[in-house]
Motif scaffolding. Structure first.
Motif, PDB file in Angstrom:
ATOM      1  N   MET A 241       0.833  -1.200   0.000  1.00  0.00           N
ATOM      2  CA  MET A 241       0.000   0.000   0.000  1.00  0.00           C
ATOM      3  C   MET A 241       0.870   1.253   0.000  1.00  0.00           C
ATOM      4  SD  MET A 241      -3.020  -1.129   2.651  1.00  0.00           S
ATOM      5  CE  MET A 241      -1.876  -1.811   3.850  1.00  0.00           C
ATOM      6  N   ARG A 242       0.402   2.265  -0.742  1.00  0.00           N
ATOM      7  CA  ARG A 242       1.170   3.500  -0.865  1.00  0.00           C
ATOM      8  C   ARG A 242       0.223   4.704  -0.840  1.00  0.00           C
ATOM      9  NH1 ARG A 242       6.343   4.554  -2.620  1.00  0.00           N
ATOM     10  NH2 ARG A 242       6.775   6.639  -3.479  1.00  0.00           N
TER      11      ARG A 242
ATOM     12  N   THR B 183       0.249   8.790  -1.227  1.00  0.00           N
ATOM     13  CA  THR B 183       1.086   9.875  -1.730  1.00  0.00           C
ATOM     14  C   THR B 183       0.367  11.210  -1.581  1.00  0.00           C
ATOM     15  OG1 THR B 183       2.052   8.381  -3.383  1.00  0.00           O
ATOM     16  CG2 THR B 183       2.396  10.748  -3.698  1.00  0.00           C
TER      17      THR B 183
ATOM     18  N   ALA C  42      -2.423   6.841  -9.318  1.00  0.00           N
ATOM     19  CA  ALA C  42      -3.110   6.303  -8.144  1.00  0.00           C
ATOM     20  C   ALA C  42      -4.473   5.721  -8.528  1.00  0.00           C
ATOM     21  CB  ALA C  42      -3.287   7.404  -7.107  1.00  0.00           C
TER      22      ALA C  42
ATOM     23  N   LEU D 146      -7.105   2.366   0.820  1.00  0.00           N
ATOM     24  CA  LEU D 146      -5.807   1.721   0.617  1.00  0.00           C
ATOM     25  C   LEU D 146      -5.933   0.198   0.650  1.00  0.00           C
ATOM     26  CD1 LEU D 146      -3.644   4.140   2.770  1.00  0.00           C
ATOM     27  CD2 LEU D 146      -3.206   3.586   0.370  1.00  0.00           C
TER      28      LEU D 146
ATOM     29  N   GLY E 231      -4.927  -0.238  -2.886  1.00  0.00           N
ATOM     30  CA  GLY E 231      -3.468  -0.327  -2.797  1.00  0.00           C
ATOM     31  C   GLY E 231      -2.758   1.004  -2.918  1.00  0.00           C
ATOM     32  N   THR E 232      -3.174   1.847  -3.885  1.00  0.00           N
ATOM     33  CA  THR E 232      -2.525   3.141  -4.073  1.00  0.00           C
ATOM     34  C   THR E 232      -3.552   4.267  -3.997  1.00  0.00           C
ATOM     35  OG1 THR E 232      -2.747   2.974  -6.480  1.00  0.00           O
ATOM     36  CG2 THR E 232      -0.678   2.207  -5.497  1.00  0.00           C
TER      37      THR E 232
END
Length: 252
Positions: A3-4, A6, A29, A89, A93-94
């Protein structure tokens, strides 16, 4: 890949000031979160993002952005926003979070990242820098931010006009953020320190309601909350006078 989250700085409001890296991060994203007030109207971050991202991928998350007195309500809003982003997330995931200005300068992203990090310790947090209001105002208003060895002081006037007045007594350029409701006190601080001449203020930069004026024309009564002021350092010695011994004059 894991997971990211930003934080993407999207500038002061003009969509043309979003960086290429910022646009790429938004488009990469799976979901793009934009902060909104509980009243529901579209904010600057969302309006800017819509120039580059399919609205179907934009997720509006409520922050108590206009809450300054009820700490419990503000904390509850941050907790709820963190839970919502954590769920995104886990699902996608993003996630990119769009914030006006820069995500590391007085940004709601700081509080969101802290909350999400506590909920999902395994998440990777990153930021993409954005152009700040002081840079945009300097460009639009013709105010040089720094020369040579001059310091630059950034003051949120939400901390009180006394903090601003102390900074104005110093030698360098002073930038004031979020001073709209205290415009009369800001004008008084400039006058008391002899810093009115050359100072400029602006609001709604890059937007249809843009207003840029000399600080001597600060209006009576409140201005828009996100008003910005630049009071340049006193520069009486001519070109390059502020360069210290041994200081290179290159574009650093």
């Amino acid at each position: 890949m894991g997971m990211r989250l930003t934080g993407v700085g999207v500038g002061p409001g003009d969509p043309e000031l979003v960086t290429v890296k910022g646009v790429n991060a938004l488009r990469a994203a799976a979901a793009v979160v934009v902060p909104v007030m509980d009243t529901g109207e579209m904010g600057r971050a969302e309006a800017t993002v819509r120039a580059y991202v399919d609205p179907a991928r934009i997720v509006r998350v409520v922050f108590a952005l206009n809450e300054r007195t009820d700490r419990a309500r503000r904390e509850a809003a941050w907790d709820a926003a963190g839970e919502r982003v954590a769920a995104l997330l886990r699902q996608h995931g993003t996630v990119a979070f769009a914030t006006i200005g820069d995500p590391n300068v007085y940004s709601t992203f700081t509080y969101l990242a802290h909350t999400v990090g506590a909920l999902l310790p395994e998440v990777t947090v990153a930021t993409v820098p954005g152009i700040t209001a002081m840079q945009d105002l300097a460009a639009r208003g013709g105010a040089v931010l720094t020369e040579g060895t001059e310091p630059l002081t950034l003051v949120p006037v939400t901390a009180g006009s006394a903090v601003l007045q102390e900074a104005l007594r110093g030698p360098g350029t002073v930038v004031a953020y979020k001073f709209g409701r205290l415009a009369e006190e800001v004008a008084a601080a400039l006058h008391a320190t002899g810093r009115t001449e050359g100072a400029v203020w602006g609001s709604a930069l890059g937007l249809p309601g843009e207003s840029i004026r000399p600080a001597s024309a600060l209006l009576d009564g409140p201005l828009p909350y996100l008003s910005t002021l630049i009071a340049p350092a006193r520069r009486d010695g001519g070109r390059g006078a502020k360069l210290g011994l041994g200081t290179e004059g290159g574009g650093r």
